[in-house]
Design a protein around this motif. Structure first.
Motif, PDB file in Angstrom:
ATOM      1  N   LEU A  86     -62.510 -27.810 -38.979  1.00 18.45           N
ATOM      2  CA  LEU A  86     -63.702 -27.644 -39.795  1.00 18.45           C
ATOM      3  C   LEU A  86     -63.503 -28.422 -41.100  1.00 18.45           C
ATOM      4  O   LEU A  86     -62.375 -28.536 -41.581  1.00 18.45           O
ATOM      5  CB  LEU A  86     -63.875 -26.160 -40.130  1.00 18.45           C
ATOM      6  N   PRO A  88     -63.537 -28.324 -44.845  1.00 19.75           N
ATOM      7  CA  PRO A  88     -63.554 -27.232 -45.836  1.00 19.75           C
ATOM      8  C   PRO A  88     -64.811 -27.312 -46.703  1.00 19.75           C
ATOM      9  O   PRO A  88     -65.230 -28.398 -47.100  1.00 19.75           O
ATOM     10  CB  PRO A  88     -62.303 -27.486 -46.671  1.00 19.75           C
ATOM     11  N   THR A  92     -66.242 -21.777 -49.611  1.00 22.23           N
ATOM     12  CA  THR A  92     -65.034 -21.058 -49.200  1.00 22.23           C
ATOM     13  C   THR A  92     -64.075 -20.884 -50.378  1.00 22.23           C
ATOM     14  O   THR A  92     -63.168 -20.044 -50.334  1.00 22.23           O
ATOM     15  CB  THR A  92     -64.382 -21.788 -47.998  1.00 22.23           C
ATOM     16  N   GLY A 115     -57.113 -18.414 -38.729  1.00 20.05           N
ATOM     17  CA  GLY A 115     -58.029 -19.502 -38.394  1.00 20.05           C
ATOM     18  C   GLY A 115     -58.015 -20.520 -39.523  1.00 20.05           C
ATOM     19  O   GLY A 115     -59.036 -20.809 -40.134  1.00 20.05           O
ATOM     20  N   THR A 116     -56.855 -21.073 -39.773  1.00 21.48           N
ATOM     21  CA  THR A 116     -56.652 -21.845 -41.013  1.00 21.48           C
ATOM     22  C   THR A 116     -57.278 -23.235 -40.979  1.00 21.48           C
ATOM     23  O   THR A 116     -57.525 -23.836 -42.018  1.00 21.48           O
ATOM     24  CB  THR A 116     -55.140 -21.922 -41.340  1.00 21.48           C
ATOM     25  N   GLY A 117     -57.561 -23.776 -39.785  1.00 21.35           N
ATOM     26  CA  GLY A 117     -58.188 -25.104 -39.711  1.00 21.35           C
ATOM     27  C   GLY A 117     -57.316 -26.149 -40.390  1.00 21.35           C
ATOM     28  O   GLY A 117     -56.141 -26.323 -40.056  1.00 21.35           O
ATOM     29  N   ALA A 120     -56.938 -25.150 -45.547  1.00 20.14           N
ATOM     30  CA  ALA A 120     -57.562 -25.078 -46.878  1.00 20.14           C
ATOM     31  C   ALA A 120     -57.248 -23.773 -47.629  1.00 20.14           C
ATOM     32  O   ALA A 120     -56.726 -23.814 -48.750  1.00 20.14           O
ATOM     33  CB  ALA A 120     -59.079 -25.268 -46.747  1.00 20.14           C
ATOM     34  N   VAL A 121     -57.571 -22.645 -47.012  1.00 16.14           N
ATOM     35  CA  VAL A 121     -57.444 -21.364 -47.714  1.00 16.14           C
ATOM     36  C   VAL A 121     -55.964 -21.051 -47.966  1.00 16.14           C
ATOM     37  O   VAL A 121     -55.575 -20.697 -49.081  1.00 16.14           O
ATOM     38  CB  VAL A 121     -58.128 -20.243 -46.895  1.00 16.14           C
ATOM     39  N   ASN A 181     -61.703 -17.239 -42.937  1.00 13.70           N
ATOM     40  CA  ASN A 181     -63.042 -17.818 -42.857  1.00 13.70           C
ATOM     41  C   ASN A 181     -63.254 -18.138 -41.375  1.00 13.70           C
ATOM     42  O   ASN A 181     -63.063 -19.262 -40.950  1.00 13.70           O
ATOM     43  CB  ASN A 181     -63.123 -19.093 -43.711  1.00 13.70           C
ATOM     44  N   PRO A 182     -63.596 -17.122 -40.591  1.00 13.03           N
ATOM     45  CA  PRO A 182     -63.674 -17.327 -39.141  1.00 13.03           C
ATOM     46  C   PRO A 182     -65.013 -17.963 -38.775  1.00 13.03           C
ATOM     47  O   PRO A 182     -65.893 -18.088 -39.621  1.00 13.03           O
ATOM     48  CB  PRO A 182     -63.616 -15.892 -38.613  1.00 13.03           C
ATOM     49  N   PRO A 183     -65.175 -18.379 -37.509  1.00  9.10           N
ATOM     50  CA  PRO A 183     -66.504 -18.822 -37.095  1.00  9.10           C
ATOM     51  C   PRO A 183     -67.468 -17.637 -37.182  1.00  9.10           C
ATOM     52  O   PRO A 183     -67.089 -16.523 -36.818  1.00  9.10           O
ATOM     53  CB  PRO A 183     -66.306 -19.249 -35.632  1.00  9.10           C
ATOM     54  N   ALA A 204     -64.807 -23.622 -34.125  1.00  9.29           N
ATOM     55  CA  ALA A 204     -64.615 -23.267 -35.529  1.00  9.29           C
ATOM     56  C   ALA A 204     -65.906 -22.750 -36.161  1.00  9.29           C
ATOM     57  O   ALA A 204     -65.903 -22.278 -37.294  1.00  9.29           O
ATOM     58  CB  ALA A 204     -64.113 -24.479 -36.306  1.00  9.29           C
TER      59      ALA A 204
HETATM   60  N1  GLN Z   1     -60.061 -21.719 -42.841  1.00 12.96           N
HETATM   61  C1  GLN Z   1     -60.589 -23.034 -42.668  1.00 12.96           C
HETATM   62  C2  GLN Z   1     -61.593 -23.333 -43.765  1.00 12.96           C
HETATM   63  O1  GLN Z   1     -62.027 -22.458 -44.451  1.00 12.96           O
HETATM   64  C3  GLN Z   1     -61.211 -23.210 -41.282  1.00 12.96           C
HETATM   65  C4  GLN Z   1     -62.335 -22.271 -41.011  1.00 12.96           C
HETATM   66  C5  GLN Z   1     -62.924 -22.407 -39.611  1.00 12.96           C
HETATM   67  O2  GLN Z   1     -62.529 -23.276 -38.836  1.00 12.96           O
HETATM   68  N2  GLN Z   1     -63.866 -21.561 -39.307  1.00 12.96           N
HETATM   69  O3  GLN Z   1     -61.956 -24.450 -43.992  1.00 12.96           O
END
Ligand code: GLN
Length: 275
Positions: A86, A88, A92, A115-117, A120-121, A181-183, A204
């Motif tokens: 995703l 960022p 967020t 779900g850190t992608g 970012a967080v 920050n989940p889908p 995502a």
């Molecule tokens: N945690 C990541 C972000 O906030 C990815 C979130 C996601 O893929 N839903 O950017």
């Protein structure tokens, strides 16, 4: 006539959203804003002009700027991003702010980002709380590769990445704070077919018929992974504050609240595991 920085920008600005032409040209030239503004009359090498035109055309056709440049600013960090993650979002950063308000600066607390992608967080928290140990999970190993590269490039050694769904790689572990920050978009939501979202990983973004499948999965088991008085913070859609707060309450959390982002829209719900 050879193109100059200014003429190339002028031409591209008319076709793109504000600021995008500059980001693409900075990427092509490997220069920052300040250079661009001070060198409006610098000639562009033919190869650079061609590469810039190609990126402008791809942007015009809908590809996200962050995927074209491979970079995105988040919090105080410059992150590498790609189609595996995703992009960022500025909103967020609210999740990060609310997490930091609950993490004393000088204590060695344990934090999880689910779900850190791109990372970012987790990376924003790790950079602000050097004594914290942050563990970040993701079901996508391609995303984790990006997140690990970001941690390495930023020199952040207090983050660890694990592969798996939500809490799956955290069996038997407890944290002082869990953020995610989940889908949360409903499958079939027309927004999924618009703008940057068309290019981002569907996994995502979307989460079941009402967008809450993943948030339900997380809230159902989160308490078992929190220390007494530990916090769970979840980002969600502007119209999901009520349902997410209700899920937190059903799961036994106290101090449940929904907080707004800078634009005044419900953005994060949180709760505390009873002591
Ligand atoms: N945690 C990541 C972000 O906030 C990815 C979130 C996601 O893929 N839903 O950017």
């Amino acid at each position: 006539m050879p193109a100059h920085v200014d003429s190339a920008l002028r031409h591209a600005r008319a076709r793109l959203a504000p600021g995008e032409a500059e980001l693409l040209l900075m990427h092509v030239l490997g220069r920052g804003h300040a250079w661009l503004y001070a060198h409006g009359d610098a000639p562009l090498a033919a190869a650079d002009a061609e590469r810039f035109d190609e990126l402008v055309a791809r942007r015009e056709a809908g590809e996200p700027v962050a995927y074209l440049t491979g970079r995105r600013g988040f919090w105080s960090l410059e992150l590498q991003v790609g189609p595996a993650t995703l992009i960022p979002r500025a909103e967020t950063e609210r999740l990060v702010e609310l997490a930091l308000e609950r993490l004393p600066p000088d204590t060695g607390c344990r934090v999880a980002d689910l779900g850190t992608g791109s990372g970012a967080v987790a990376l924003a928290i790790a950079s602000e709380r050097p004594r914290a140990r942050v563990v970040a999970t993701d079901a996508s190993s391609a995303a984790l590769e990006v997140a690990r590269a970001n941690a390495g490039a930023l020199g952040l050694a207090n983050v660890e990445f694990r592969h798996g769904d939500w809490f799956a790689p955290l069996a038997g572990e407890r944290f002082h704070l869990v953020a995610s920050n989940p889908p949360y978009i409903a499958e079939g939501d027309p927004h999924l077919a618009r703008g940057d979202l068309r290019h981002e990983p569907p996994r995502a973004l979307a989460s079941g018929p009402d967008g809450l499948d993943d948030i339900r999965a997380i809230t159902a088991v989160a308490a078992a992974h929190l220390e007494p008085d530990g916090w769970l913070l979840l980002e969600h859609g502007h119209d999901q504050g009520g349902p997410v707060a209700a899920l937190l309450q059903e799961a036994g959390f106290c101090a449940v609240a929904t907080l707004a982002d800078l634009e005044g829209r419900a953005r994060v719900s949180l709760g505390r595991r009873p002591a």
